[in-house]
Design an enzyme around this catalytic site. Sequence first.
Site, PDB file in Angstrom:
ATOM      1  N   TYR A 125     -55.049  65.771  23.780  1.00 11.70           N
ATOM      2  CA  TYR A 125     -53.985  66.714  23.458  1.00 11.70           C
ATOM      3  C   TYR A 125     -52.650  65.996  23.241  1.00 11.70           C
ATOM      4  CZ  TYR A 125     -57.460  70.081  25.051  1.00 11.70           C
ATOM      5  OH  TYR A 125     -58.605  70.810  25.215  1.00 11.70           O
TER       6      TYR A 125
ATOM      7  N   VAL B   7     -67.332  69.006  23.398  1.00  8.44           N
ATOM      8  CA  VAL B   7     -68.101  68.101  22.549  1.00  8.44           C
ATOM      9  C   VAL B   7     -69.265  67.581  23.381  1.00  8.44           C
ATOM     10  CG1 VAL B   7     -68.073  65.930  21.252  1.00  8.44           C
ATOM     11  CG2 VAL B   7     -66.089  67.450  21.165  1.00  8.44           C
TER      12      VAL B   7
ATOM     13  N   GLU C  32     -54.455  75.176  28.378  1.00  5.13           N
ATOM     14  CA  GLU C  32     -54.410  74.717  29.760  1.00  5.13           C
ATOM     15  C   GLU C  32     -55.537  73.717  29.931  1.00  5.13           C
ATOM     16  OE1 GLU C  32     -54.960  78.508  31.466  1.00  5.13           O
ATOM     17  OE2 GLU C  32     -52.841  78.999  31.441  1.00  5.13           O
TER      18      GLU C  32
END
Length: 128
Positions: free
Chosen positions: A101, A57, A89
């Site tokens: 995440y 982003v 990862e």
Amino acid sequence: MLQQLEDLHRQCFPHKPWSATEFADLKKSGCDIIASQNGFIVYRVVADEAEIITIGVAPDARRTGIAAAMLAIAESDASKRGATKMFLEVAADNAPARALYKAGGYIEVGTRPKYYDGVDAIMMRKDI
């Protein structure tokens, strides 16, 4: 589109930007790319597993929900195509990405020592 991806990747990762050719090669290898003006995600689906290759982003658009939206779109697409798990990862020292995440339901499942230029990679998974 590939030149815009190169430019956006350079904004997101100025220390190691990818070229338009590299994005084209990823596409040829079977990866999917979702992009907007301020963000992108590259992922692949193989059988019942999917993998996030990279997500970025633009710095001035971070913390606006773009990355979470890109993740949701990729997860939905992968699930529709038969994937039941999504892997990724992330560099151990990338606290903002790890928080993204984790908030998105990913769990840590392993470590790759010194994977990113001497920095460990944290392997994460989410059932989708």
